[in-house]
Design an enzyme around this catalytic site. Structure first.
Site, PDB file in Angstrom:
ATOM      1  N   ASN A  37      36.652  49.625  40.567  1.00  0.00           N
ATOM      2  CA  ASN A  37      35.569  48.957  39.839  1.00  0.00           C
ATOM      3  C   ASN A  37      34.801  47.960  40.707  1.00  0.00           C
ATOM      4  O   ASN A  37      34.257  46.980  40.220  1.00  0.00           O
ATOM      5  CB  ASN A  37      36.099  48.327  38.546  1.00  0.00           C
ATOM      6  CG  ASN A  37      37.147  47.263  38.799  1.00  0.00           C
ATOM      7  OD1 ASN A  37      37.492  46.990  39.938  1.00  0.00           O
ATOM      8  ND2 ASN A  37      37.633  46.659  37.739  1.00  0.00           N
ATOM      9  N   LYS A  96      35.572  44.987  46.586  1.00  0.00           N
ATOM     10  CA  LYS A  96      36.772  45.795  46.793  1.00  0.00           C
ATOM     11  C   LYS A  96      36.490  46.938  47.771  1.00  0.00           C
ATOM     12  O   LYS A  96      35.326  47.208  48.111  1.00  0.00           O
ATOM     13  CB  LYS A  96      37.259  46.321  45.441  1.00  0.00           C
ATOM     14  CG  LYS A  96      37.678  45.205  44.473  1.00  0.00           C
ATOM     15  CD  LYS A  96      38.204  45.778  43.163  1.00  0.00           C
ATOM     16  CE  LYS A  96      38.615  44.678  42.204  1.00  0.00           C
ATOM     17  NZ  LYS A  96      39.206  45.214  40.953  1.00  0.00           N
ATOM     18  N   HIS A 139      35.815  42.091  42.288  1.00  0.00           N
ATOM     19  CA  HIS A 139      36.653  41.182  41.513  1.00  0.00           C
ATOM     20  C   HIS A 139      35.963  39.835  41.436  1.00  0.00           C
ATOM     21  O   HIS A 139      35.393  39.379  42.428  1.00  0.00           O
ATOM     22  CB  HIS A 139      38.030  41.009  42.176  1.00  0.00           C
ATOM     23  CG  HIS A 139      38.824  39.897  41.572  1.00  0.00           C
ATOM     24  ND1 HIS A 139      39.573  40.068  40.425  1.00  0.00           N
ATOM     25  CD2 HIS A 139      38.943  38.592  41.913  1.00  0.00           C
ATOM     26  CE1 HIS A 139      40.118  38.905  40.107  1.00  0.00           C
ATOM     27  NE2 HIS A 139      39.767  37.990  40.991  1.00  0.00           N
ATOM     28  N   TYR A 176      47.618  39.631  42.635  1.00  0.00           N
ATOM     29  CA  TYR A 176      47.867  40.365  41.397  1.00  0.00           C
ATOM     30  C   TYR A 176      49.219  40.020  40.769  1.00  0.00           C
ATOM     31  O   TYR A 176      49.757  40.815  39.991  1.00  0.00           O
ATOM     32  CB  TYR A 176      47.748  41.864  41.664  1.00  0.00           C
ATOM     33  CG  TYR A 176      46.311  42.309  41.901  1.00  0.00           C
ATOM     34  CD1 TYR A 176      45.290  41.944  41.032  1.00  0.00           C
ATOM     35  CD2 TYR A 176      45.984  43.106  42.997  1.00  0.00           C
ATOM     36  CE1 TYR A 176      43.980  42.340  41.246  1.00  0.00           C
ATOM     37  CE2 TYR A 176      44.658  43.511  43.216  1.00  0.00           C
ATOM     38  CZ  TYR A 176      43.677  43.119  42.334  1.00  0.00           C
ATOM     39  OH  TYR A 176      42.367  43.524  42.534  1.00  0.00           O
ATOM     40  N   ARG A 187      30.941  36.532  36.218  1.00  0.00           N
ATOM     41  CA  ARG A 187      31.670  37.492  35.375  1.00  0.00           C
ATOM     42  C   ARG A 187      30.698  38.295  34.505  1.00  0.00           C
ATOM     43  O   ARG A 187      30.869  39.494  34.305  1.00  0.00           O
ATOM     44  CB  ARG A 187      32.660  36.750  34.471  1.00  0.00           C
ATOM     45  CG  ARG A 187      33.807  36.107  35.223  1.00  0.00           C
ATOM     46  CD  ARG A 187      34.937  37.028  35.525  1.00  0.00           C
ATOM     47  NE  ARG A 187      35.623  37.485  34.336  1.00  0.00           N
ATOM     48  CZ  ARG A 187      36.732  38.220  34.368  1.00  0.00           C
ATOM     49  NH1 ARG A 187      37.256  38.595  35.542  1.00  0.00           N
ATOM     50  NH2 ARG A 187      37.318  38.617  33.270  1.00  0.00           N
ATOM     51  N   GLU A 244      42.863  31.901  43.801  1.00  0.00           N
ATOM     52  CA  GLU A 244      42.512  33.129  44.528  1.00  0.00           C
ATOM     53  C   GLU A 244      41.827  32.805  45.854  1.00  0.00           C
ATOM     54  O   GLU A 244      42.105  33.448  46.871  1.00  0.00           O
ATOM     55  CB  GLU A 244      41.629  34.015  43.642  1.00  0.00           C
ATOM     56  CG  GLU A 244      42.423  34.637  42.492  1.00  0.00           C
ATOM     57  CD  GLU A 244      41.573  35.206  41.365  1.00  0.00           C
ATOM     58  OE1 GLU A 244      42.162  35.662  40.371  1.00  0.00           O
ATOM     59  OE2 GLU A 244      40.335  35.188  41.461  1.00  0.00           O
TER      60      GLU A 244
HETATM   61  P1  CMP Z   1      40.079  43.039  38.202  1.00  0.00           P
HETATM   62  O1  CMP Z   1      39.723  42.384  36.915  1.00  0.00           O
HETATM   63  O2  CMP Z   1      39.321  42.749  39.407  1.00  0.00           O
HETATM   64  O3  CMP Z   1      41.623  42.685  38.502  1.00  0.00           O
HETATM   65  C1  CMP Z   1      42.641  43.382  37.840  1.00  0.00           C
HETATM   66  C2  CMP Z   1      42.365  44.830  38.009  1.00  0.00           C
HETATM   67  O4  CMP Z   1      43.312  45.697  37.451  1.00  0.00           O
HETATM   68  C3  CMP Z   1      41.083  45.193  37.293  1.00  0.00           C
HETATM   69  O5  CMP Z   1      40.029  44.612  37.996  1.00  0.00           O
HETATM   70  C4  CMP Z   1      41.147  46.703  37.335  1.00  0.00           C
HETATM   71  O6  CMP Z   1      40.649  47.185  38.569  1.00  0.00           O
HETATM   72  C5  CMP Z   1      42.642  46.934  37.294  1.00  0.00           C
HETATM   73  N1  CMP Z   1      43.080  47.489  36.030  1.00  0.00           N
HETATM   74  C6  CMP Z   1      43.099  46.855  34.851  1.00  0.00           C
HETATM   75  N2  CMP Z   1      43.623  47.676  33.900  1.00  0.00           N
HETATM   76  C7  CMP Z   1      43.947  48.827  34.537  1.00  0.00           C
HETATM   77  C8  CMP Z   1      44.530  50.039  34.113  1.00  0.00           C
HETATM   78  N3  CMP Z   1      44.904  50.221  32.841  1.00  0.00           N
HETATM   79  N4  CMP Z   1      44.695  51.008  35.021  1.00  0.00           N
HETATM   80  C9  CMP Z   1      44.330  50.815  36.313  1.00  0.00           C
HETATM   81  N5  CMP Z   1      43.778  49.670  36.778  1.00  0.00           N
HETATM   82  C10 CMP Z   1      43.589  48.688  35.899  1.00  0.00           C
END
Ligand code: CMP
Length: 161
Positions: free
Chosen positions: A114, A11, A117, A51, A87, A128
């Site tokens: 984070n 990311k 992905h 998303y 994962r 994806e």
């Molecule tokens: P990822 O699993 O890559 O894809 C979905 C993303 O949504 C996840 O990483 C987080 O970065 C984001 N995400 C999930 N829950 C929240 C939340 N409550 N607030 C902000 N971002 C979120």
């Protein structure tokens, strides 16, 4: 054990924080091998596709804004049970909760920022990957070290994208 190809994205925060090499290195050292990679600026349309499952959630707009905030590196990695393995190496969604030794556990402290992905199922890996790659971008080549990473000492089967 099944040979799988998974979709991974570094990311914008991972790229800006110069963690691309560190993360790629972890996958290589573990025994996965790279099938496709490109540096891209995610478009609003691509973000919406990626998303779609989160549309309507309170953090959806933040999610789209974040993933389009700067370049990302999209990749496909292959190996036995690659989806589950990657994962596990990535760790829990929130960096605060991710176990030490995982990518998010070692480098992350945020839920939205984070770093990476990784697809959670074969279906999402295919879907994806199709957002960011043409089928011919994914290369099917012989991983010469493959037999030395697994307990089966011969190359068996195909290595499909
Ligand atoms: P990822 O699993 O890559 O894809 C979905 C993303 O949504 C996840 O990483 C987080 O970065 C984001 N995400 C999930 N829950 C929240 C939340 N409550 N607030 C902000 N971002 C979120």
């Amino acid at each position: 054990m099944e040979l799988e190809t998974t979709f991974v994205m570094i990311k914008p925060d991972g790229l800006q924080r110069r963690l691309l090499g560190e993360i790629i290195s972890r996958f290589e050292r573990k025994g996965l091998y790279l099938a496709a990679m490109k540096l891209i600026q995610v478009s609003d349309d691509q973000a919406a596709q990626h998303y779609a499952v989160h549309e309507g959630k309170p953090f959806y707009t933040q999610l789209v804004n974040f993933i389009t905030a700067g370049p990302v590196v999209a990749m496909q990695w292959r190996g036995n049970d690659a989806i589950h393995l990657v994962r596990t190496m990535v760790g829990s969604t929130h960096g605060r909760d991710a176990a030490p030794g995982t990518i998010r556990g070692d480098f992350g402290i945020s839920q939205s920022d984070n770093l990476i992905h990784a697809s959670d199922s074969p279906e999402s890996a295919s879907a994806e990957a199709a957002i960011y790659f043409a089928p011919e971008d994914c290369l099917d080549y012989t991983p010469t070290l493959h037999p030395w990473h697994y307990d089966v000492k011969e190359r068996t089967g195909e290595y499909p994208c």
